[in-house]
Design a protein around this motif. Sequence first.
Motif, PDB file in Angstrom:
ATOM      1  N   SER A 485       0.857  -1.175   0.000  1.00  0.00           N
ATOM      2  CA  SER A 485       0.000   0.000   0.000  1.00  0.00           C
ATOM      3  C   SER A 485       0.892   1.224   0.000  1.00  0.00           C
ATOM      4  O   SER A 485       1.720   1.393   0.896  1.00  0.00           O
ATOM      5  N   TYR A 486       0.747   2.044  -1.016  1.00  0.00           N
ATOM      6  CA  TYR A 486       1.598   3.229  -1.178  1.00  0.00           C
ATOM      7  C   TYR A 486       3.077   2.861  -1.053  1.00  0.00           C
ATOM      8  O   TYR A 486       3.855   3.537  -0.402  1.00  0.00           O
ATOM      9  N   GLY A 487       3.432   1.761  -1.694  1.00  0.00           N
ATOM     10  CA  GLY A 487       4.826   1.353  -1.750  1.00  0.00           C
ATOM     11  C   GLY A 487       5.331   0.589  -0.550  1.00  0.00           C
ATOM     12  O   GLY A 487       6.460   0.085  -0.559  1.00  0.00           O
ATOM     13  N   ALA A 533       4.603  10.954  -7.303  1.00  0.00           N
ATOM     14  CA  ALA A 533       4.818   9.585  -7.780  1.00  0.00           C
ATOM     15  C   ALA A 533       5.790   8.833  -6.884  1.00  0.00           C
ATOM     16  O   ALA A 533       5.537   7.680  -6.488  1.00  0.00           O
ATOM     17  N   LEU A 534       6.919   9.456  -6.540  1.00  0.00           N
ATOM     18  CA  LEU A 534       7.920   8.788  -5.698  1.00  0.00           C
ATOM     19  C   LEU A 534       7.390   8.517  -4.300  1.00  0.00           C
ATOM     20  O   LEU A 534       7.567   7.420  -3.756  1.00  0.00           O
ATOM     21  N   HIS A 535       6.723   9.482  -3.696  1.00  0.00           N
ATOM     22  CA  HIS A 535       6.195   9.272  -2.344  1.00  0.00           C
ATOM     23  C   HIS A 535       5.092   8.219  -2.330  1.00  0.00           C
ATOM     24  O   HIS A 535       4.909   7.525  -1.319  1.00  0.00           O
ATOM     25  N   SER A 536       4.382   8.069  -3.447  1.00  0.00           N
ATOM     26  CA  SER A 536       3.349   7.028  -3.518  1.00  0.00           C
ATOM     27  C   SER A 536       3.950   5.635  -3.592  1.00  0.00           C
ATOM     28  O   SER A 536       3.259   4.644  -3.364  1.00  0.00           O
ATOM     29  N   LYS A 537       5.240   5.564  -3.901  1.00  0.00           N
ATOM     30  CA  LYS A 537       5.957   4.292  -3.914  1.00  0.00           C
ATOM     31  C   LYS A 537       6.914   4.183  -2.727  1.00  0.00           C
ATOM     32  O   LYS A 537       7.794   3.316  -2.716  1.00  0.00           O
ATOM     33  N   LYS A 539       9.304   6.146  -1.799  1.00  0.00           N
ATOM     34  CA  LYS A 539      10.664   6.509  -2.179  1.00  0.00           C
ATOM     35  C   LYS A 539      10.915   7.984  -1.871  1.00  0.00           C
ATOM     36  O   LYS A 539       9.989   8.807  -1.945  1.00  0.00           O
ATOM     37  N   ALA A 540      12.171   8.299  -1.546  1.00  0.00           N
ATOM     38  CA  ALA A 540      12.594   9.678  -1.240  1.00  0.00           C
ATOM     39  C   ALA A 540      11.710  10.297  -0.156  1.00  0.00           C
ATOM     40  O   ALA A 540      11.367  11.486  -0.210  1.00  0.00           O
ATOM     41  N   MET A 541      11.360   9.496   0.832  1.00  0.00           N
ATOM     42  CA  MET A 541      10.438   9.967   1.868  1.00  0.00           C
ATOM     43  C   MET A 541      11.062  11.032   2.774  1.00  0.00           C
ATOM     44  O   MET A 541      10.343  11.744   3.489  1.00  0.00           O
ATOM     45  N   ASP A 542      12.380  11.160   2.762  1.00  0.00           N
ATOM     46  CA  ASP A 542      13.045  12.188   3.574  1.00  0.00           C
ATOM     47  C   ASP A 542      13.121  13.530   2.859  1.00  0.00           C
ATOM     48  O   ASP A 542      13.701  14.488   3.387  1.00  0.00           O
ATOM     49  N   LYS A 543      12.532  13.636   1.677  1.00  0.00           N
ATOM     50  CA  LYS A 543      12.608  14.865   0.891  1.00  0.00           C
ATOM     51  C   LYS A 543      11.205  15.400   0.640  1.00  0.00           C
ATOM     52  O   LYS A 543      10.347  14.691   0.106  1.00  0.00           O
ATOM     53  N   LEU A 589      16.796   8.940  -7.230  1.00  0.00           N
ATOM     54  CA  LEU A 589      16.190   8.997  -5.900  1.00  0.00           C
ATOM     55  C   LEU A 589      15.614   7.642  -5.482  1.00  0.00           C
ATOM     56  O   LEU A 589      14.872   7.555  -4.506  1.00  0.00           O
ATOM     57  N   GLY A 590      15.949   6.596  -6.219  1.00  0.00           N
ATOM     58  CA  GLY A 590      15.515   5.244  -5.851  1.00  0.00           C
ATOM     59  C   GLY A 590      14.264   4.777  -6.534  1.00  0.00           C
ATOM     60  O   GLY A 590      13.778   3.668  -6.256  1.00  0.00           O
ATOM     61  N   GLY A 591      13.699   5.588  -7.433  1.00  0.00           N
ATOM     62  CA  GLY A 591      12.470   5.187  -8.101  1.00  0.00           C
ATOM     63  C   GLY A 591      12.691   4.120  -9.152  1.00  0.00           C
ATOM     64  O   GLY A 591      13.663   4.178  -9.909  1.00  0.00           O
ATOM     65  N   ASP A 592      11.798   3.138  -9.189  1.00  0.00           N
ATOM     66  CA  ASP A 592      11.836   2.112 -10.240  1.00  0.00           C
ATOM     67  C   ASP A 592      11.033   2.659 -11.415  1.00  0.00           C
ATOM     68  O   ASP A 592       9.875   2.310 -11.626  1.00  0.00           O
TER      69      ASP A 592
END
Length: 680
Positions: A485-487, A533-537, A539-543, A589-592
């Motif tokens: 869920s949300y990554g 998009a990244l936060h929904s997976k 990813k890059a949650m510290d930014k 940023l780690g996104g696939d």
Amino acid sequence: MNKKYVSYLFVATALFFTSTPFVYAATESSVNLPKKDTTVFTESSEIETTSTFSSTEETTTESSVDSSKDKTSVSTTTEKQVSEEEIIDLNAGQKVTDYEQKVYRKDWDIWNKPYENGAKSLGISTPYYQNIVVVTREAQKGNSTYVLISSKSADQITPIGWINKSGLGNLELGQKVTPYEQRVYKKNWDIWDQPYVSGAESIANSSTYYEKNVTVTRESVSNGTKYVLIETKNGVIGWINKNAVDAVDPLYTKEGALVPNTYKFITKDDWSIWNEPYQSGSKVVKNTTEYLNEKVLITRRAKNSSGTYVKIWVYRDGGYQYKGWLNESGLSNNIPEINQMSGELIPNTYGEILKSNWDIWERPYKPGTKAVANTSNYRNQTLLFTRKAKTNYGTYYKMWAKKNGGYQYVGWIKDSGTTLLDKVEYKKSVSIPMKQVAKWNWTLWDRPYVYGAKPKSNSSTYYGQNVQIASEAKTNYGVYYELKSYGKNIGWMKKEGLNNLGNEVIVPLIQANQISSAGYAPSGCAACSAYTALHSKNKAMDKNLVWFYNNLPQHPTNPDIGQIGNPWTYLDFRAVISPIGLNNFMRSLGGDTQNITGQSMSYVKRELSLGNPVLFWGRVGLSDGTNSLTTHVMTFAGYKDGYYLVQDPAYDNGNHRRWFSEQRVNDYMAVKGRKMVVIR
């Protein structure tokens, strides 16, 4: 050299070698041939210049002079000479009245003369298989007859070469029938070149095909006896008395013969269990080690050249389950007696009781064994198991229960009454559409549920939400899905707790805009879309979004490297970052992510169904659909019948998600070049 002979050979070999490799294997069946000469056919390096040739004459022209131009013109058609030994011998044997035959042997050599030492192979019969050829000469060599065969085109006859006459036959004899399968059950019966009559020639023997399946294609009655034309996948064999063949016994088929339910024990360790009665190409599906000494059910038996195989079923989950085909010599009516008192020592194993009111025995069970306890007294306890015994009555474990701070011996219990049979049968990554959590208060486990699995979360937290399916596993308790869920991995849930989505598919995608979510960023569409998009997976949650505005790559001239302009202002904006540039940024940023520019809208729907947002390039609000200019980045967030859901960061929350008709989106994306990036 006689040029007439050269012409024959040139035409024949030219026709033959245009579709046939240059190296051939001899396959004569009725003579003992010396080892085949596999030398590659090569032409002489001497060159003749020719203008034209026919099947009988070759006209050579050294040069042709055009006196009006005082210039010599030389014909450009050239032909290499061949060696004397490779010329077709057109005079060997006896001349016969021309008659037609069919070639019905594959891979038989065609020679330059009736076969003898020094004869050269000109090729093989395969290109002529089932073709009509003309026989013009015959020659006897030992016990074999060789014939000169030619191809016939219009009124021309072009020699091909000499072949063993057994490779030819009149296949039009008798009546053509719908092909049917038979099996050869007689040894040492002649196979003839025609339905037997005086003068028929024996070309093979049934022993070669004994207990093999053949196909009947023609039937004929000769002197009151029925003959059938038989063949295999390798070609026609010949005519045989119908009494030598009969219907295929199911025992000899791939499916095998049905047998009354029979029970035996697997007594061979580490034997392969196959997907079919073993033959070349069969696949291993199981191994007997897993079922050693277990009683199995047999329902079919099949026999082939590799042995006798039986279709086996193993008792699991209250019924017999099909496992594959096993060589029957790996089974026995009984299993060897085991030391019933001690069994075999196993590493300390912990488990629980699953069955109530089952007997616990003083030793591994067999008739006469006494019950010493009942499982109802040990439910919901962690138990210790130290020995294992396989018997004709099942597998039993030596059980200990905790008492007064230590484990005390209780007795022997059958494995199916415990968690000891728990196992993960398979676990694999999958690519299947999202599902919706449909059960309230179900446990989500830290692994596919077996004994020892621990709760990770609860379905109530995600009830009614769309979740991604990351993996699938099967245990003895059922099929489980690993959910995201949300990554975030939220645990394993039994598939019965999930529903398929209906016509409306909404991707888990956080919402933000470039208007008010982190201050006004008039050129920040790409940064905002990448952030959501990244936060929904996960990813890059510290930014945060401000960081994305401040760190979006910029470049003075190349949008594939960075945006031409600052996200915070319109003043210096010249071009939005391209799919190439944004894809590289998100991956850093780690996104696939993947640049899927040019892919179809059906491809987009597939990604959305899997729970993957798709970023795309256009103009604000899908405007200006008449040209290919793209200055804005948005996100496809879902679809339903005839519509796509678009999340547009140029609108404030509450207005930035809108449905657009599928037709409008398809037309718009085609004009804009379908520039897209997906994040998985």
